[in-house]
Design an enzyme around this catalytic site. Structure first.
Site, PDB file in Angstrom:
ATOM      1  N   CYS A   2       0.872  -1.169   0.000  1.00 28.47           N
ATOM      2  CA  CYS A   2       0.000   0.000   0.000  1.00 28.47           C
ATOM      3  C   CYS A   2       0.908   1.218   0.000  1.00 28.47           C
ATOM      4  O   CYS A   2       2.120   1.107   0.135  1.00 28.47           O
ATOM      5  CB  CYS A   2      -0.873   0.007   1.240  1.00 28.47           C
ATOM      6  N   ARG A  27       1.152   1.687  -6.068  1.00 26.51           N
ATOM      7  CA  ARG A  27       1.325   0.689  -4.998  1.00 26.51           C
ATOM      8  C   ARG A  27      -0.010   0.119  -4.523  1.00 26.51           C
ATOM      9  O   ARG A  27      -0.036  -0.821  -3.728  1.00 26.51           O
ATOM     10  CB  ARG A  27       2.034   1.314  -3.792  1.00 26.51           C
ATOM     11  N   TRP A  74      -4.001  -1.462  -1.213  1.00 29.06           N
ATOM     12  CA  TRP A  74      -4.041  -2.665  -2.066  1.00 29.06           C
ATOM     13  C   TRP A  74      -4.467  -3.766  -1.116  1.00 29.06           C
ATOM     14  O   TRP A  74      -3.688  -4.206  -0.270  1.00 29.06           O
ATOM     15  CB  TRP A  74      -2.664  -2.927  -2.663  1.00 29.06           C
ATOM     16  N   ASN A 100       1.108  -0.613   6.046  1.00 31.24           N
ATOM     17  CA  ASN A 100       1.450  -1.336   4.823  1.00 31.24           C
ATOM     18  C   ASN A 100       2.083  -2.638   5.284  1.00 31.24           C
ATOM     19  O   ASN A 100       2.995  -2.616   6.095  1.00 31.24           O
ATOM     20  CB  ASN A 100       2.451  -0.462   4.039  1.00 31.24           C
ATOM     21  N   GLY A 101       1.567  -3.784   4.826  1.00 35.19           N
ATOM     22  CA  GLY A 101       2.131  -5.066   5.250  1.00 35.19           C
ATOM     23  C   GLY A 101       1.049  -5.989   5.785  1.00 35.19           C
ATOM     24  O   GLY A 101      -0.132  -5.819   5.479  1.00 35.19           O
ATOM     25  N   GLU A 482       7.249 -20.864 -19.664  1.00 32.68           N
ATOM     26  CA  GLU A 482       7.151 -19.519 -19.108  1.00 32.68           C
ATOM     27  C   GLU A 482       8.334 -18.659 -19.557  1.00 32.68           C
ATOM     28  O   GLU A 482       8.166 -17.490 -19.897  1.00 32.68           O
ATOM     29  CB  GLU A 482       7.067 -19.602 -17.568  1.00 32.68           C
ATOM     30  N   LYS A 486       8.059 -15.153 -21.752  1.00 33.79           N
ATOM     31  CA  LYS A 486       8.652 -13.877 -21.312  1.00 33.79           C
ATOM     32  C   LYS A 486       9.465 -13.258 -22.438  1.00 33.79           C
ATOM     33  O   LYS A 486       9.356 -12.070 -22.703  1.00 33.79           O
ATOM     34  CB  LYS A 486       9.568 -14.070 -20.094  1.00 33.79           C
ATOM     35  N   GLU A 489       7.140 -11.967 -25.382  1.00 34.78           N
ATOM     36  CA  GLU A 489       6.254 -10.811 -25.197  1.00 34.78           C
ATOM     37  C   GLU A 489       6.988  -9.502 -25.004  1.00 34.78           C
ATOM     38  O   GLU A 489       6.470  -8.462 -25.384  1.00 34.78           O
ATOM     39  CB  GLU A 489       5.229 -11.061 -24.079  1.00 34.78           C
ATOM     40  N   HIS A 505      11.003 -35.634 -32.545  1.00 35.57           N
ATOM     41  CA  HIS A 505       9.756 -35.887 -33.278  1.00 35.57           C
ATOM     42  C   HIS A 505       9.416 -34.723 -34.213  1.00 35.57           C
ATOM     43  O   HIS A 505       8.280 -34.597 -34.649  1.00 35.57           O
ATOM     44  CB  HIS A 505       8.615 -36.141 -32.288  1.00 35.57           C
ATOM     45  N   LYS A 604      -2.194  -5.146 -19.857  1.00 40.38           N
ATOM     46  CA  LYS A 604      -1.948  -5.838 -18.599  1.00 40.38           C
ATOM     47  C   LYS A 604      -3.096  -6.765 -18.248  1.00 40.38           C
ATOM     48  O   LYS A 604      -2.903  -7.878 -17.793  1.00 40.38           O
ATOM     49  CB  LYS A 604      -1.712  -4.807 -17.480  1.00 40.38           C
TER      50      LYS A 604
HETATM   51  O1  M6R Z   1      -4.391 -11.481 -14.901  1.00 45.79           O
HETATM   52  P1  M6R Z   1      -4.210 -12.879 -15.400  1.00 45.79           P
HETATM   53  O2  M6R Z   1      -3.223 -13.652 -14.593  1.00 45.79           O
HETATM   54  O3  M6R Z   1      -5.491 -13.623 -15.555  1.00 45.79           O
HETATM   55  O4  M6R Z   1      -3.597 -12.702 -16.843  1.00 45.79           O
HETATM   56  C1  M6R Z   1      -3.373 -13.808 -17.670  1.00 45.79           C
HETATM   57  C2  M6R Z   1      -2.484 -13.455 -18.828  1.00 45.79           C
HETATM   58  O5  M6R Z   1      -3.083 -12.461 -19.610  1.00 45.79           O
HETATM   59  C3  M6R Z   1      -1.108 -12.970 -18.379  1.00 45.79           C
HETATM   60  O6  M6R Z   1      -0.474 -13.911 -17.563  1.00 45.79           O
HETATM   61  C4  M6R Z   1      -0.211 -12.698 -19.590  1.00 45.79           C
HETATM   62  O7  M6R Z   1       0.077 -13.893 -20.245  1.00 45.79           O
HETATM   63  C5  M6R Z   1       1.072 -11.991 -19.162  1.00 45.79           C
HETATM   64  N1  M6R Z   1       1.289 -10.829 -19.971  1.00 45.79           N
HETATM   65  C6  M6R Z   1       2.279 -12.836 -19.254  1.00 45.79           C
HETATM   66  O8  M6R Z   1       3.424 -12.180 -18.845  1.00 45.79           O
END
Ligand code: M6R
Length: 609
Positions: A2, A27, A74, A100-101, A482, A486, A489, A505, A604
């Site tokens: 927060c 935050r 938050w 905060n915490g 994963e 990263k 994207e 394969h 996001k």
């Molecule tokens: O908010 P969410 O975890 O549901 O979002 C899911 C995906 O949109 C999210 O993880 C997306 O793949 C990220 N940009 C990956 O870094």
């Protein structure tokens, strides 16, 4: 996570408080509030929503006074609401606090205080601090705050106000940031530098356990024992934008570095006092309840889906319940077999992802029992699911998810141990052993983050211009997925993850001289098999960067470079192994001049189909 501010001086406190909070909304932004001493009483104004809602609420009647505190929240304990917003007060309104915490022993303290006649208004852990101060207050504000600190457990930065001492604020911190800004005839308190940077660049940065009594023309800092602490003034030379990112160049890098704390917070209150088992007060499941399910589905998107893959492995391995993992946008349209014997676990950082929410609603309609793993209290998914487990990672601003992933893994691991204990699928000693290993993870992530130079060098050296392949077996394959996401994207480099055993394969046809391959080899149970796959790509002259655990002296014989992560149980290694992959993606994107925090075409939170 927060935001906290405080002001004492000659000017109107509300001006600084609202201005400071506006700089801290990154935050937390589910509710906001301020408290100002108006000469008679401490007036508290707070409401749910962003700071704009609070500004609107007080615009015709701004609290008047020259000392006050403020907060932007938050949510962790208690959904976002007017009453759960900070500041919190005791029964009399004389003691006011922002926090905060997480106060870990708040439930025990709350019960004690209720027995003594205290009436609580909110669902928060913070409110106990105000009531506790009221309870122990003996006329000496400072000594009474010390007594409160002796009784609370957890992580915090706290600022206290007391009507009987209207010229001073007391602040302290433990595992959460807190700074004091030095003014001329006025002083400022904030959880983060951006809040005060427009007023002063001269600061004291408090250390854990330190407490400051802040008046308009004096600041006295003491340690836990009450001894005076002499502090050096820290001159802030960052600009406002850099300050918001805590001095990091991007939110993504800041969030990568926040992982030790995010993971620790997510674990807090969920490890039994004796450290030997997991408690999940949110669930209170029994063997009868669990035995009723014949299947679990884990449904999510993107990074959260990747966390679900690891979750499947944990639940099946430790609790022995069959699990299927699905991409939400596929699941919702594929007519899956769901009934009352199905448990659906949805995973979502934001709690707002449209496909995940739709899958959740559809499964509920068909009779499934639902559990959400999410980071946002009060989000649509949190409200829709029958039960919720929160990752306490704090706001994740960068589009690329990092700390959400590691905290989701932590939560899945704890959930699986919790289920294993209920179902008796794992001996108690093994559970205790795994809980002990789990508790080392925050420090091990810090260790992994302590030397990023080699990763920066790889990112530059290889340029990663066209294709990058990530390979691994078992849990290493899940982490490889994963890692590849990263890189894709944020750096726009084509990256693919393959189960190492699948290469021959088809994909092996793409491995030619100089192609970068990131090979994860952290899983002891399939180590030799992975090694043979690595030899296959090396024989085609790929450039191989291996990820291995400390103590592995074998891998370096077969690859070009090795990045090591601390040794732990192979179940927990994904939480460490993903960190160099996050950093590799970050530095590759930087090398290519990409907009790391806001990659092209991405948002996001994906609230549309
Ligand atoms: O908010 P969410 O975890 O549901 O979002 C899911 C995906 O949109 C999210 O993880 C997306 O793949 C990220 N940009 C990956 O870094």
């Amino acid at each position: 996570m927060c935001g906290i501010v405080g002001y004492v001086g000659d000017k109107q406190a509300a001006d600084f408080l609202t201005e400071g909070l506006s700089k801290l909304e990154y935050r937390g932004y589910d509710s906001a509030g301020i408290a100002v001493y108006d000469g008679e009483k401490i007036r508290v104004e707070k409401c749910v929503g962003r700071l704009a809602a609070l500004r609107d609420k007080i615009k015709d009647d701004v609290p008047q006074g020259t000392i006050g505190i403020g907060h932007t929240r938050w949510a962790t304990h208690g959904r976002p609401s007017d009453v759960n917003a900070h500041p919190h007060t005791d029964c009399s309104g004389d003691f006011v606090v922002v926090h905060n915490g997480i106060i870990e022993n708040y439930l025990t303290l709350k019960e004690e205080l209720i027995e003594k006649g205290h009436a609580f208004k909110s669902e928060t852990d913070t409110e106990v601090v105000a009531h506790l101060l009221e309870e122990v207050y003996n006329g000496d504000f400072e000594e009474s705050v010390r007594e409160v600190l002796r009784r609370i457990e957890g992580s915090y930065s706290l600022v206290f106000m007391c009507r009987q001492h209207p010229d001073e604020l007391i602040c302290t911190k433990q595992d959460n940031p807190l700074v004091i800004g030095l003014g001329d005839g006025e002083n400022f308190i904030a959880s983060d530098i951006p809040a005060i940077i427009s007023r002063t660049r001269r600061t004291y940065i408090l250390n854990d356990g330190e407490m400051a009594v802040v008046k308009k023309d004096s600041i006295v800092i003491t340690n836990r024992k009450g001894e005076l602490v002499t502090k050096k003034v820290f001159e802030v030379n960052w600009n406002a934008e850099a300050a918001e990112k805590g001095g990091f160049e991007h939110f993504m890098l800041k969030e990568i570095h926040e992982q030790p704390k995010a993971v620790r917070d997510t674990m807090s209150q969920r490890v039994a006092k004796d450290g030997k088992s997991i408690v999940m007060d949110e669930l209170k499941w029994t063997a009868d309840y669990l035995n009723d399910f014949n299947k679990i589905y884990i449904v999510a998107c993107g990074t959260a889906y990747h966390a679900g893959l690891v979750g499947k492995y944990y639940i099946e391995k430790l609790a022995r319940i069959p699990v299927e993992v699905d991409i939400a946008s596929e699941f919702r349209y594929r007519d899956p077999i769901i009934d009352e014997k199905t448990m659906l676990i949805v995973v979502s950082q934001s709690g707002e992802t449209s496909d995940t929410l739709a899958a959740l609603k559809e499964s509920k309609r068909r009779g499934a029992k639902t559990l959400a793993l999410t980071n946002v209290v009060g989000s649509s998914i949190a409200r829709e699911a029958d039960q919720v487990l929160y990752t306490w990672a704090g706001p994740e601003i960068a589009v690329a998810s990092t700390k959400a992933y590691t905290t989701q893994l932590i939560l899945f691991f704890m959930l699986s141990l919790y289920m294993a204990e209920i179902l008796g699928t794992l001996p108690k000693e093994r559970i205790a052993e795994l809980v002990a290993e789990l508790q080392k993870v925050p420090a091990q992530i810090s260790e992994t983050l302590s030397d990023v130079e080699p990763i920066k060098t790889f990112a530059k050296q290889y340029g990663f211009n066209e294709d990058v392949f990530y390979i691994g077996r078992s849990l290493d394959y899940d982490v490889a997925l994963e890692g590849a996401l990263k890189l894709k994207e944020i750096s726009y480099i084509h990256a693919e993850a393959y189960a190492a055993g699948e290469l021959k394969h088809g994909t092996l046809a793409l491995i030619v001289e100089g192609v970068p391959v990131i090979a994860l080899a952290t899983q002891k149970s399939v180590y030799e098999k992975t090694l043979s796959n690595i030899k296959e790509v090396k024989a085609r002259d790929a450039v191989v960067i291996g990820i291995a655990a400390e103590g592995d002296d074998e891998l370096e014989k077969y690859v070009d470079h090795v990045m090591k992560v601390p040794e732990t149980d192979e179940l927990l290694i994904p939480i460490l192994a993903v960190v160099p992959l996050q950093l590799l993606a970050y530095y590759a994107a930087i090398t290519r001049g990409c907009d790391v925090d806001k990659p092209r075409n991405l948002a996001k939170s994906v609230t549309v189909e």
